[in-house]
Write an enzyme that holds these catalytic residues in place. Structure first.
Site, PDB file in Angstrom:
ATOM      1  N   GLY A  93       0.830  -1.213   0.000  1.00 12.46           N
ATOM      2  CA  GLY A  93       0.000   0.000   0.000  1.00 12.46           C
ATOM      3  C   GLY A  93       0.858   1.254   0.000  1.00 12.46           C
ATOM      4  N   ASP A 314       0.666   0.658  13.528  1.00 11.07           N
ATOM      5  CA  ASP A 314       1.113  -0.668  13.072  1.00 11.07           C
ATOM      6  C   ASP A 314       1.428  -1.613  14.230  1.00 11.07           C
ATOM      7  OD1 ASP A 314       0.789   0.088  10.460  1.00 11.07           O
ATOM      8  OD2 ASP A 314       2.885   0.623  10.152  1.00 11.07           O
ATOM      9  N   LYS A 341      -6.244  -1.984   6.797  1.00  7.35           N
ATOM     10  CA  LYS A 341      -4.842  -2.394   6.599  1.00  7.35           C
ATOM     11  C   LYS A 341      -4.838  -3.657   5.719  1.00  7.35           C
ATOM     12  CE  LYS A 341      -3.153   1.014   8.810  1.00  7.35           C
ATOM     13  NZ  LYS A 341      -2.531   2.065   8.011  1.00  7.35           N
ATOM     14  N   ARG A 387       1.452  -8.504  10.111  1.00  9.15           N
ATOM     15  CA  ARG A 387       1.488  -8.082  11.526  1.00  9.15           C
ATOM     16  C   ARG A 387       0.528  -8.905  12.395  1.00  9.15           C
ATOM     17  NH1 ARG A 387       5.094  -4.205  10.668  1.00  9.15           N
ATOM     18  NH2 ARG A 387       4.669  -2.568   9.154  1.00  9.15           N
TER      19      ARG A 387
END
Ligand code: S3P
Length: 427
Positions: A93, A314, A341, A387
């Protein structure tokens, strides 16, 4: 790929993590647009950064490696050549959104495309301001989804009041502004990570920062520089949390980025009672870094308010893990951006942690987690998100019983050696 994770007792030792992904994208971009050879030390070899490098190679920029230094032969603001094919950025992204701002200033038409995951991520947030700057961009579904086709060349300066605190949007506008005649200004509700403005200044652009606004005067050439990319605080955060929750742990993570607009996790974890020492601080050039020493500590729940979200965006998945193992309740307010995300990280983390026995509730954009004494091993899913995968791996290390995670290959996006690092340092 499925990975099996067995619980461990403690973490001890010294380590480094790969170079910061956000800083690395910008270093490759600035190096390509600068005049001369930019020498970058510590560029991570992760999928996302490789896609940014490939996009510039496809536009005629030579990027090569000599030992641990990456050399980018920049050709100046107007030195990119029209790519023969659409530029493919995989799942990145950051590459897609910031490149759109750079392509806005080019005298050729180009298309940005990516994998199925990125094709479902919102792009109107950059398409709208770039349209206001006079750039023609077409996207799918009313301008929302990739591929993006950009007819650049003539860019008007604007003042843009953004309702979302997003460094990707800010950066796309600032890069486009570099190609305009006049001053382009971005005003944010809360300051997002400032890597672009730091690095633009470092490369010689005329940038001014005042409170929550950043402005750039278009037209000035960037000059090639040498820079070192510190370790990624987002990657370090998995080990910081693991060492905090496992009794008897003590680790040192060398040379990590501590940029204050980015390293909110250090503040949040300290508020929760974590024992983190920041030593050997290095001055910004253009990014500050330090070594971190983390020891086991008892932690407690806190409220993380909306204004703190951009500096921990994040790291929230792994903060959810720490909250699950802390005493009392943790409330995270205004975390809605997590839904857009690589996956909906509120849903993916709720799925995983609930499976491990955590009371994880969602109220609108707020998350409420009741801490428990221990987690139970479970069958977990990354939902293709790096993540989520690494945060759940940390949870699994602390659990009672073995776990497995589906989609473990997702870590290659930012931290390809994550599971090897864990093998070396955690046993
Ligand atoms: C990034 C900005 C953040 C972050 C992403 C990287 C960047 O996204 O979540 O991982 O490098 O600019 P937003 O700009 O959408 O907040």
């Amino acid at each position: 790929m499925k990975i099996k994770i067995m619980p461990i007792k403690k973490l001890r030792g010294e380590m480094t993590v790969p170079g910061d992904k956000s800083i690395a994208h910008r270093a490759l971009m600035m190096g390509s647009l600068a005049v001369g050879s930019t020498k970058i030390k510590g560029l991570p070899m992760s999928d996302d950064c490789n896609y940014t490098a490939k996009a510039f190679r496809d536009m005629g920029i030579k990027i090569r490696k000599e030992l641990d230094v990456t050399i980018v032969e920049g050709k100046g603001l107007h030195g990119l050549k029209k790519p023969d094919n659409p530029l493919y950025v995989g799942n990145s992204g950051t590459s897609m959104r910031i490149l759109a701002g750079i392509l806005a200033g080019q005298d050729f038409e180009s298309t940005l495309t990516g994998d199925a995951g990125i094709s479902a991520r919102p792009m109107k947030r950059i398409v709208e301001p770039l349209n206001m700057m006079g750039v023609k961009i077409s996207a799918q579904c009313g301008g929302e989804y990739p591929p993006l086709t950009i007819v650049g060349g003539k860019v008007r300066p604007i003042t843009y009041k953004n309702s979302i605190a997003s460094a990707q949007i800010k950066s796309a506008i600032l890069f486009a502004g570099l190609y305009s005649k006049g001053i382009t200004k971005v005003i944010e509700p809360v300051r997002s990570r400032d890597h672009t403005e730091r690095m633009l200044k470092y490369f010689g652009a005329k940038v001014k920062v005042s409170g929550k606004s950043v402005s750039i005067r278009g037209g000035s050439e960037l000059k090639a520089r040498a820079l070192e990319i510190p370790g990624d605080i987002s990657s370090a955060s998995f080990f910081i949390v693991a060492a905090t929750v496992l009794k008897g742990s003590r680790i040192k993570i060398r040379n990590v980025s501590i940029n204050p607009t980015r390293a909110g996790i250090l503040k949040v974890l300290s508020k929760m009672g974590a024992d983190i020492k920041i030593i050997n601080k290095k001055k910004p050039s253009p990014e500050p870094s330090a070594d971190l020493i983390v020891k086991y500590s008892k932690t407690h729940g806190i409220t993380i308010t909306k204004d703190m979200i951009p500096s921990v965006i994040d790291e929230l998945p792994v903060i959810f893990v720490l909250a699950s193992l802390s005493e009392g309740r943790t409330i995270v307010e205004g975390a809605g951006e997590l839904r857009v995300k690589e996956t909906d990280r509120i849903a993916s983390m709720q799925n995983g942690l609930k499976g491990m026995g955590v009371d994880f509730r969602v109220k609108g954009d707020n998350v409420v987690i009741e801490g428990s004494k221990s987690l139970k091993g479970a069958s977990l899913k990354s939902f293709g998100d790096h993540r989520t995968c690494m945060a759940l791996a940390v949870a699994a290390l602390t659990a009672k019983g073995d776990s497995e995670i589906e989609g473990a290959q997702s870590v290659s996006k930012s931290f390809p050696s994550f599971f090897d690092t864990s093998t070396v340092y955690l046993n």
